[in-house]
Motif scaffolding. Structure first.
Motif, PDB file in Angstrom:
ATOM      1  N   SER A  20      32.940  14.641   4.735  1.00  0.00           N
ATOM      2  CA  SER A  20      33.512  15.053   3.459  1.00  0.00           C
ATOM      3  C   SER A  20      34.759  14.245   3.156  1.00  0.00           C
ATOM      4  O   SER A  20      35.648  14.142   4.003  1.00  0.00           O
ATOM      5  CB  SER A  20      33.889  16.537   3.493  1.00  0.00           C
TER       6      SER A  20
ATOM      7  N   TYR B 195      34.791  12.481  -7.874  1.00  0.00           N
ATOM      8  CA  TYR B 195      35.085  11.485  -6.838  1.00  0.00           C
ATOM      9  C   TYR B 195      34.049  10.376  -6.909  1.00  0.00           C
ATOM     10  O   TYR B 195      32.842  10.645  -6.961  1.00  0.00           O
ATOM     11  CB  TYR B 195      35.059  12.181  -5.473  1.00  0.00           C
TER      12      TYR B 195
ATOM     13  N   ASP C  54      30.561  12.346  -6.878  1.00  0.00           N
ATOM     14  CA  ASP C  54      30.586  13.784  -6.619  1.00  0.00           C
ATOM     15  C   ASP C  54      31.225  14.446  -7.836  1.00  0.00           C
ATOM     16  O   ASP C  54      32.435  14.378  -8.015  1.00  0.00           O
ATOM     17  CB  ASP C  54      31.393  14.061  -5.349  1.00  0.00           C
ATOM     18  N   LYS C  55      30.422  15.099  -8.658  1.00  0.00           N
ATOM     19  CA  LYS C  55      30.890  15.703  -9.906  1.00  0.00           C
ATOM     20  C   LYS C  55      31.135  17.202  -9.765  1.00  0.00           C
ATOM     21  O   LYS C  55      31.261  17.914 -10.771  1.00  0.00           O
ATOM     22  CB  LYS C  55      29.859  15.492 -11.016  1.00  0.00           C
ATOM     23  N   SER C  56      31.190  17.683  -8.537  1.00  0.00           N
ATOM     24  CA  SER C  56      31.182  19.128  -8.312  1.00  0.00           C
ATOM     25  C   SER C  56      32.395  19.847  -8.898  1.00  0.00           C
ATOM     26  O   SER C  56      32.360  21.059  -9.086  1.00  0.00           O
ATOM     27  CB  SER C  56      31.091  19.422  -6.807  1.00  0.00           C
TER      28      SER C  56
END
Lengths: 113, 115
Positions: A98, B48, B56-58
Motif C-alpha cells: 500500500s 494516487y 487509485d481513485k478510491s
C-alpha cells in the motif's frame, strides 16, 4: 480500519518552552511513521521518519520517538521559537504494497513571545 | 531544484461551474497524490498515480471529481458542477516512490472558493 489520532488538537506555549505532541495509530502492517510540519498557507514538509526498529530520532530541536509495541509516537520540540508555530501532522505508511499513507488531523501549535 | 508547483494558487468560482487545478510534480517523481484540506481539518486523500499504472481513485468523493496525469508528469484535477462544500485547499504531492520510505513533497496548494 487504519487510523491515526493526534493529541492535543491545539496547543499554545510561550517562546523558549518545550512541548510534546502525541500520535497513536492503528495502521497494520506498519512500514514507517513521519512527522510533517505545515506552516499556514503552505504544504506540509517532512521533519522526521521513524521505521520499525528506531526508537528515537532527532532533527535539530525536534526529537521524535516511536514505540512500535504500543503504536505510539511523540514529537518533542525543545526551546520553542516563534517560527515553530504551525500544524504538526503524524503520517503512518503501511506495508503490504500500500502506498497510500494515513494522515492524522494534526496538532496546531502556537508559540507566543 | 524546483519543488512541486500548483496553479492557480487561488480560485474563486460560482456554484455550478467547472474548475481545473494543475500540478507540476518534481521532475523524475513517479508517484503523484491529490489531497483536499478543508478549513481546520486534516488532509483527505483523493487520488494516487504511480507511473503508468491505473490510478487509485478510491478517495474521490463523487463522480464530479476526476483527475488525469499526462505523460507521467503534469496532473490536472477537474471538479465539475462545483458545490459550496467543494471549497477547500487542494494539495498535490509527488514522491520518487522508491518505496514507502520516500517522503511526500507537497506543493502549496490551490485554495478553491465556491460562491
Amino acid at each position: 480500519k487504519n487510523q491515526v489520532e493526534q493529541s492535543p488538537q491545539s496547543l499554545i506555549i510561550l517562546e523558549g518552552k518545550n512541548c510534546t505532541l502525541q500520535c497513536n495509530y492503528t495502521v497494520s502492517p506498519f512500514s514507517n511513521l513521519r512527522w510533517y510540519k505545515q506552516d499556514t498557507g503552505r504544504g506540509p514538509v517532512s521533519l522526521t521518519i521513524m521505521t520499525f526498529s528506531e526508537n528515537t530520532k532527532s532533527n535539530g530541536r525536534y526529537t521524535a520517538t516511536l514505540d512500535a509495541d504500543t503504536k505510539q509516537s511523540s514529537l518533542h520540540i525543545t526551546a520553542s521559537q516563534l517560527s515553530d508555530s504551525a500544524s504538526y501532522i503524524c503520517v503512518v505508511s503501511g506495508g503490504g504494497g500500500s502506498y497510500i499513507p494515513t494522515f492524522g488531523r494534526g496538532t496546531s501549535l502556537i508559540v507566543h513571545p | 531544484g524546483a519543488g512541486v508547483s500548483q496553479s492557480p494558487s487561488n480560485k474563486v468560482t460560482e456554484k455550478g461551474k467547472d474548475v481545473e487545478l494543475r500540478c507540476d510534480p518534481i521532475s523524475g517523481h513517479t508517484a503523484l497524490y491529490w489531497y483536499r484540506q478543508s478549513l481546520g481539518q486534516g488532509l483527505e486523500f483523493l487520488i494516487y498515480f504511480q507511473g503508468n499504472s491505473a490510478p487509485d481513485k478510491s478517495g474521490l468523493p463523487s463522480d464530479r471529481f476526476s483527475a488525469e496525469r499526462t505523460g507521467g508528469s503534469v496532473s490536472t484535477l477537474t471538479i465539475q458542477r462545483t458545490q459550496q462544500e467543494d471549497s477547500a485547499v487542494y494539495l498535490c504531492a509527488s514522491s520518487p516512490q522508491t518505496g514507502n520510505n520516500s517522503p511526500l513533497h507537497f506543493g502549496n496548494g490551490t485554495r478553491l472558493t465556491v460562491t
